[in-house]
Design an enzyme around this catalytic site. Structure first.
Site, mmCIF file in Angstrom:
data_model
loop_
_atom_site.group_PDB
_atom_site.id
_atom_site.type_symbol
_atom_site.label_atom_id
_atom_site.label_comp_id
_atom_site.label_asym_id
_atom_site.label_seq_id
_atom_site.Cartn_x
_atom_site.Cartn_y
_atom_site.Cartn_z
ATOM 1 N N ASP A 148 -16.854 0.816 10.904
ATOM 2 C CA ASP A 148 -17.596 1.984 10.454
ATOM 3 C C ASP A 148 -16.868 2.144 8.947
ATOM 4 O O ASP A 148 -15.896 2.336 9.070
ATOM 5 C CB ASP A 148 -17.736 3.080 11.132
ATOM 6 N N ASP A 150 -16.191 4.728 6.356
ATOM 7 C CA ASP A 150 -16.447 6.153 5.780
ATOM 8 C C ASP A 150 -15.497 6.397 4.391
ATOM 9 O O ASP A 150 -14.483 7.062 4.405
ATOM 10 C CB ASP A 150 -15.663 6.911 7.053
ATOM 11 N N GLU A 152 -15.329 8.150 1.546
ATOM 12 C CA GLU A 152 -15.762 9.254 0.721
ATOM 13 C C GLU A 152 -15.063 9.637 -0.379
ATOM 14 O O GLU A 152 -14.146 10.220 -0.611
ATOM 15 C CB GLU A 152 -15.483 10.527 1.869
ATOM 16 N N TYR A 221 -23.747 17.553 8.594
ATOM 17 C CA TYR A 221 -22.744 18.493 8.940
ATOM 18 C C TYR A 221 -21.901 18.736 7.563
ATOM 19 O O TYR A 221 -21.884 17.981 6.630
ATOM 20 C CB TYR A 221 -21.998 18.500 10.020
#
Length: 379
Positions: A148, A150, A152, A221
């Site tokens: 995965d 991630d 950012e 979120y």
């Protein structure tokens, strides 16, 4: 005459074989289509897991379809564990597949503040190839099921001080491409993505990337976050007059540019965000304030006891709960059992690929939010 009879028999046998062969081929094609439809129609429940979570009880293991170990980081060009204990935690997670053979265990790169050198490393062919090979080695060594990403964020402003450049967008595509080439089709590849406009417009070549991805884990979120100077719903399902950003807003945007809905996994939060110095207008919602802290959902009841005076409200437009303490000027935004149930129903009705949450340790040990998700899914 005898030769004619023999020829006739051979011809009849050939015709029969041809018919049977065609039927078997039709069965094979049909089975392949059904298998693909079944895979496309899967609704996954995905948990992000950190080593501090510790052991997972048997009931929880059976409720999950996928658990994502968070986080590993870059060491040079390669994916690497931060601590030796992290590798022990990953071994523990993959051992849970003995209890739940359908459980998938992924490892995640990055996280907020965890991708300092990603822009540099993934800008070169060698960097991307070294990374992909290191991912494959970890997955094979630990019997894990995928990666995965991630990061950012590619191509847009991210963690303070971390490099980014417009070329990150194309380099992310190149990274995913070499990962798929290296891992093949047997391993999962997913990535975590926020839903704000700038990211959707500038960070990803969606058509190219989604053709190679299994899931997009939508981080619906932190839509108001530690840097926000006013309160709001940090994980709302729908937009309101005061707040355009919502899960539904991001999903409609992604759908409008051709991202397959069945690959999108809706995000939910097992934690609250708390603001202080908040005025009582509108019970603290959409008011100036200062971010104070995050509180795990499992600790939210105790937090209210420690700060007497909280009242619970529910925004029926946003489908989001919040708390306000007028005496102390505190405001909290979070997911609860009602908003989680509504999100899960929304994801099912809209043909999404599943629902995920950050993070597993935030849930209650009994009558928690994961129980709510499973109850709605299995109705």
């Amino acid at each position: 005459m005898k030769n004619t009879n023999v020829f006739l028999k051979v011809f009849i046998i050939f015709c029969i074989s041809l018919v049977i062969g065609c039927k078997e081929k039709d069965k094979s094609v049909t089975a392949g289509v059904e298998q693909q439809e079944q895979k496309t129609g899967e609704f996954k429940i995905i948990a992000y897991y950190t080593p501090s979570t510790g052991k997972i009880d048997d009931e929880t293991v059976d409720q999950l379809d996928q658990v994502i170990f968070s986080f590993l980081h870059l060491q040079g060009n390669e994916l690497s564990f931060d601590e030796e204990e992290d590798s022990t935690s990953l071994s523990y997670l993959t051992s849970l597949k003995k209890q739940n053979p359908d459980l998938e265990v992924l490892v995640s790169l990055g996280g907020w503040g965890g991708c300092e050198t990603c822009s540099e490393v993934f800008s070169t062919v060698n960097g991307r190839e070294d990374f992909a090979q290191s991912v494959k080695e970890i997955l094979q060594n630990f019997n894990a099921d995928g990666i995965d990403l991630d990061w950012e964020y590619p191509a847009v402003e991210n963690f303070p001080g971390h490099a980014y450049k417009p070329e990150d967008k194309q380099n992310f595509t190149a990274l995913v491409t070499v990962l798929r080439e290296t891992l093949g089709e047997d391993y999962e590849i997913s990535f975590a993505a926020p839903g704000f406009d700038e990211f959707i417009q500038n960070s990803v070549e969606w058509k190219k990337v989604m053709a190679l991805m299994d899931n997009l884990n939508l981080m619906s979120y932190d839509m108001v976050h530690g840097g926000s100077r006013s309160t709001g719903h940090h994980t709302s399902l729908y937009s309101t007059a005061d707040q355009e950003m919502s899960a539904d807003y991001s999903l409609k945007y992604l759908d409008s540019i051709g991202v397959p809905k069945e690959k999108i996994v809706l995000g939910s939060a097992f934690y609250a965000r708390v603001w202080e110095d908040v005025d009582s207008i509108n019970n603290g919602l959409a008011q100036p304030g200062k971010f104070k802290e995050a509180v795990l959902f499992r600790d939210l009841d105790a937090y209210q006891e420690e700060h007497p005076g909280f009242k619970r409200y529910y925004d029926t437009v946003a489908q989001a709960p919040y708390l306000y303490n007028a005496e102390k000027g505190l405001f909290a935004t979070f997911d609860d059992s009602l908003s989680i149930a509504t999100k899960t129903k929304y994801a099912l009705e809209n043909g999404l690929g599943g629902i995920m949450f950050w993070q597993l340790s935030g849930d209650k040990s009994e009558q928690g939010l994961l129980d709510v998700i499973n109850n709605v899914k299995n109705r």
